[in-house]
Design a protein around this motif. Structure first.
Motif, PDB file in Angstrom:
ATOM      1  N   MET A 127       0.844  -1.197   0.000  1.00  0.00           N
ATOM      2  CA  MET A 127       0.000   0.000   0.000  1.00  0.00           C
ATOM      3  C   MET A 127       0.875   1.240   0.000  1.00  0.00           C
ATOM      4  O   MET A 127       1.744   1.410   0.872  1.00  0.00           O
ATOM      5  CB  MET A 127      -0.905  -0.008   1.243  1.00  0.00           C
ATOM      6  N   ASP A 178       1.628  -4.798   5.620  1.00  0.00           N
ATOM      7  CA  ASP A 178       0.784  -4.332   4.522  1.00  0.00           C
ATOM      8  C   ASP A 178      -0.261  -5.389   4.199  1.00  0.00           C
ATOM      9  O   ASP A 178       0.077  -6.496   3.794  1.00  0.00           O
ATOM     10  CB  ASP A 178       1.652  -4.054   3.296  1.00  0.00           C
ATOM     11  N   ARG A 179      -1.539  -5.033   4.370  1.00  0.00           N
ATOM     12  CA  ARG A 179      -2.634  -5.953   4.061  1.00  0.00           C
ATOM     13  C   ARG A 179      -3.308  -5.600   2.731  1.00  0.00           C
ATOM     14  O   ARG A 179      -4.350  -6.135   2.396  1.00  0.00           O
ATOM     15  CB  ARG A 179      -3.687  -5.925   5.173  1.00  0.00           C
ATOM     16  N   GLY A 180      -2.722  -4.661   1.984  1.00  0.00           N
ATOM     17  CA  GLY A 180      -3.301  -4.258   0.712  1.00  0.00           C
ATOM     18  C   GLY A 180      -4.295  -3.129   0.866  1.00  0.00           C
ATOM     19  O   GLY A 180      -4.086  -2.022   0.366  1.00  0.00           O
ATOM     20  N   SER A 181      -5.391  -3.389   1.555  1.00  0.00           N
ATOM     21  CA  SER A 181      -6.405  -2.361   1.790  1.00  0.00           C
ATOM     22  C   SER A 181      -6.071  -1.488   2.993  1.00  0.00           C
ATOM     23  O   SER A 181      -6.686  -0.439   3.193  1.00  0.00           O
ATOM     24  CB  SER A 181      -7.772  -3.012   2.013  1.00  0.00           C
ATOM     25  N   HIS A 182      -5.092  -1.918   3.787  1.00  0.00           N
ATOM     26  CA  HIS A 182      -4.718  -1.166   4.982  1.00  0.00           C
ATOM     27  C   HIS A 182      -3.358  -1.644   5.493  1.00  0.00           C
ATOM     28  O   HIS A 182      -2.882  -2.721   5.109  1.00  0.00           O
ATOM     29  CB  HIS A 182      -5.774  -1.327   6.081  1.00  0.00           C
ATOM     30  N   LEU A 213      -6.067   3.004   6.933  1.00  0.00           N
ATOM     31  CA  LEU A 213      -6.942   2.561   5.848  1.00  0.00           C
ATOM     32  C   LEU A 213      -6.619   3.314   4.562  1.00  0.00           C
ATOM     33  O   LEU A 213      -6.495   4.535   4.551  1.00  0.00           O
ATOM     34  CB  LEU A 213      -8.408   2.785   6.221  1.00  0.00           C
ATOM     35  N   ARG A 214      -6.551   2.569   3.452  1.00  0.00           N
ATOM     36  CA  ARG A 214      -6.239   3.176   2.159  1.00  0.00           C
ATOM     37  C   ARG A 214      -7.396   4.007   1.637  1.00  0.00           C
ATOM     38  O   ARG A 214      -7.205   5.089   1.079  1.00  0.00           O
ATOM     39  CB  ARG A 214      -5.889   2.074   1.153  1.00  0.00           C
ATOM     40  N   GLU A 215      -8.629   3.516   1.792  1.00  0.00           N
ATOM     41  CA  GLU A 215      -9.820   4.193   1.274  1.00  0.00           C
ATOM     42  C   GLU A 215     -10.687   4.690   2.423  1.00  0.00           C
ATOM     43  O   GLU A 215     -10.731   4.094   3.492  1.00  0.00           O
ATOM     44  CB  GLU A 215     -10.641   3.239   0.393  1.00  0.00           C
ATOM     45  N   GLU A 275     -19.801   0.920   6.726  1.00  0.00           N
ATOM     46  CA  GLU A 275     -18.599   0.087   6.673  1.00  0.00           C
ATOM     47  C   GLU A 275     -17.738   0.157   7.935  1.00  0.00           C
ATOM     48  O   GLU A 275     -16.846  -0.674   8.114  1.00  0.00           O
ATOM     49  CB  GLU A 275     -17.745   0.483   5.466  1.00  0.00           C
ATOM     50  N   TRP A 278     -14.550  -2.406  10.028  1.00  0.00           N
ATOM     51  CA  TRP A 278     -13.178  -2.044  10.368  1.00  0.00           C
ATOM     52  C   TRP A 278     -12.921  -2.158  11.868  1.00  0.00           C
ATOM     53  O   TRP A 278     -11.800  -2.489  12.287  1.00  0.00           O
ATOM     54  CB  TRP A 278     -12.875  -0.634   9.876  1.00  0.00           C
ATOM     55  N   GLU A 336     -12.189  -5.696  12.237  1.00  0.00           N
ATOM     56  CA  GLU A 336     -10.846  -5.999  11.731  1.00  0.00           C
ATOM     57  C   GLU A 336      -9.775  -5.581  12.734  1.00  0.00           C
ATOM     58  O   GLU A 336      -8.796  -6.303  12.951  1.00  0.00           O
ATOM     59  CB  GLU A 336     -10.621  -5.285  10.398  1.00  0.00           C
TER      60      GLU A 336
END
Length: 266
Positions: free
Chosen positions: A1, A24-28, A47-49, A55, A59, A62
């Motif tokens: 990310m 790095d989890r990709g989305s966060h 968080l990336r987005e 939603e 999170w 998560e």
């Protein structure tokens, strides 16, 4: 990310210098500081987005999966405009939403007045670092909070390790031998230096201590750390931001944090 926010990029720099783990989890990103579990913003998700309406509970879940022992929840947003979707829904879950101002400077303007009654210098030795902890406890009124006292002591130990490793310095303004104002400045050697915790004892505010200290420390960083850019993150509603602007810092973006203190679940 890939992180776009300068505020979070320099936060992550500080976390890596302090020995934190970043996954790095990709989305966060998952940021962990095992040495200081009471440090909310050393144990958080970035968080990336921007989460959309409905939603946020996902999170929160998560975060609980990544930090099953944590009593807090901390979620950062990698956006620079300060906007947040469904802020009401987030507040309904017990969160505080913080939107800080990220500021930069490449040179500093001398403060309007000197602080001749104070000795401004780098911390040296055990007593100086112990005074840093006492200043934090006095500032936050947390002398009777064992968790905060432990957090403050561990943060001071982390900063001292960074100083001794050559990554930066911590300066104090001492009045009659007592540290009444302090701040740190650190860099990973890639041209950017980040200020940490500009703090003044409540009884010594408006005496020019913070202005003189930030100016002295910033000039030290431009010279000794060979920094090309100084970064400061400030509360836009607190009077100190005017001090930083007077020294030459300029607003460049916003940093969004959502935190839920222990026991604030709704």
């Amino acid at each position: 990310m890939e992180v776009t926010s300068l505020g979070y990029r320099t936060d992550l720099m500080m976390r890596r210098l302090g020995g934190s783990q970043v996954s790095d989890r990709g989305s966060h990103l998952v940021v962990r500081t095992p040495a200081n579990p009471h440090y909310w913003w050393g144990n958080y998700l970035l968080l990336r987005e921007r989460p959309q309406v409905g939603e946020w509970p996902g999170w929160v879940a998560e975060f609980a999966r990544e930090f099953p022992q944590a009593a807090h929840v901390a979620l950062g947003l990698d956006n620079v405009d300060g906007e947040i979707e469904d802020g009401a829904g987030l507040a309904a879950l017990g969160f505080e939403i913080l939107v800080d101002t990220v500021m930069t400077a490449t040179a500093l303007v001398p403060p309007a007045g000197p602080a001749d009654h104070a000795e401004i210098r780098a911390l040296r030795g055990d007593d100086d670092w112990a005074q840093l902890v006492r200043l934090r406890l006095a500032l936050h009124g947390a002398g009777d909070n064992p968790a905060f006292a432990e957090f403050a002591a561990r943060k001071a130990a982390e900063y001292r390790s960074g100083v001794e490793a050559g990554h930066g310095a911590w300066f104090g303004a001492f009045v009659h031998g007592e540290m009444r104002c302090g701040a740190g400045l650190f860099s990973d050697g890639l041209g950017v230096a980040r200020f940490q915790n500009v703090e003044t004892h409540p009884d010594f505010r408006r005496q020019g201590l913070a202005s003189a200290l930030v100016h002295r420390l910033g000039c030290w960083g431009l010279d000794r750390l060979e920094a090309e850019k100084l970064v400061m993150v400030a509360d836009p509603g607190y009077h100190a931001i005017r001090l930083y602007r007077a020294l030459g810092f300029r607003d460049v973006e916003h940093q969004v944090q959502a935190q839920r203190p222990p026991g604030a679940e709704k």
